[in-house]
Design an enzyme around this catalytic site. Sequence first.
Site, PDB file in Angstrom:
ATOM      1  N   ALA A  54     -82.282  13.873 -49.759  1.00 11.93           N
ATOM      2  CA  ALA A  54     -83.706  13.990 -49.038  1.00 11.93           C
ATOM      3  C   ALA A  54     -84.171  12.480 -48.594  1.00 11.93           C
ATOM      4  O   ALA A  54     -84.948  11.920 -49.099  1.00 11.93           O
ATOM      5  CB  ALA A  54     -84.715  14.512 -49.602  1.00 11.93           C
ATOM      6  N   CYS A  55     -83.333  11.691 -47.656  1.00  6.35           N
ATOM      7  CA  CYS A  55     -83.559  10.458 -47.409  1.00  6.35           C
ATOM      8  C   CYS A  55     -85.129  10.183 -46.788  1.00  6.35           C
ATOM      9  O   CYS A  55     -85.562   9.343 -46.531  1.00  6.35           O
ATOM     10  CB  CYS A  55     -82.505   9.798 -46.391  1.00  6.35           C
TER      11      CYS A  55
END
Length: 112
Positions: A54-55
């Site tokens: 989940a950048c």
Amino acid sequence: MLATFKNRVYQVVAQIPKGKVATYGQIAKLAGNKKAARAVGALMKNNPYAPKVACHRVVGFDGRLTGYSGQGGITKKKQWLISEGVIFKKEKVDLEKCLWRQKYNKIKTNNF
DNA sequence: AAAATGACGGTGT
DNA sequence: TACACCGCCATTT
């Protein structure tokens, strides 16, 4: 799974719950080097584990949205976070409510 | 192996 | 808010 720094970073980022955000510095610290915040960003750019990682839930130390090579850039990232329930303060994330906390502060069992 | 790079963090103007 | 500088670190070339 190599125990390299970058792998640890991806591992940590992947654990960020929906509706929460983490700072590069925080991730760096969890990965083993709190000063490696800069390196964390560079790793996000590569992001070989996307979208597992989940950048988009990673923000600056002040909740500031920096970077994001994804489509739409910062704007898209902002919208994405809002969709997940993250509260925004102008151009920053409300860290007071949306900052991811892996460890809860020790609860006072004997208050007063 | 050395140099270049960057999605940081912090301070100052 | 904008811009400039510096310190720091891992990855990549």
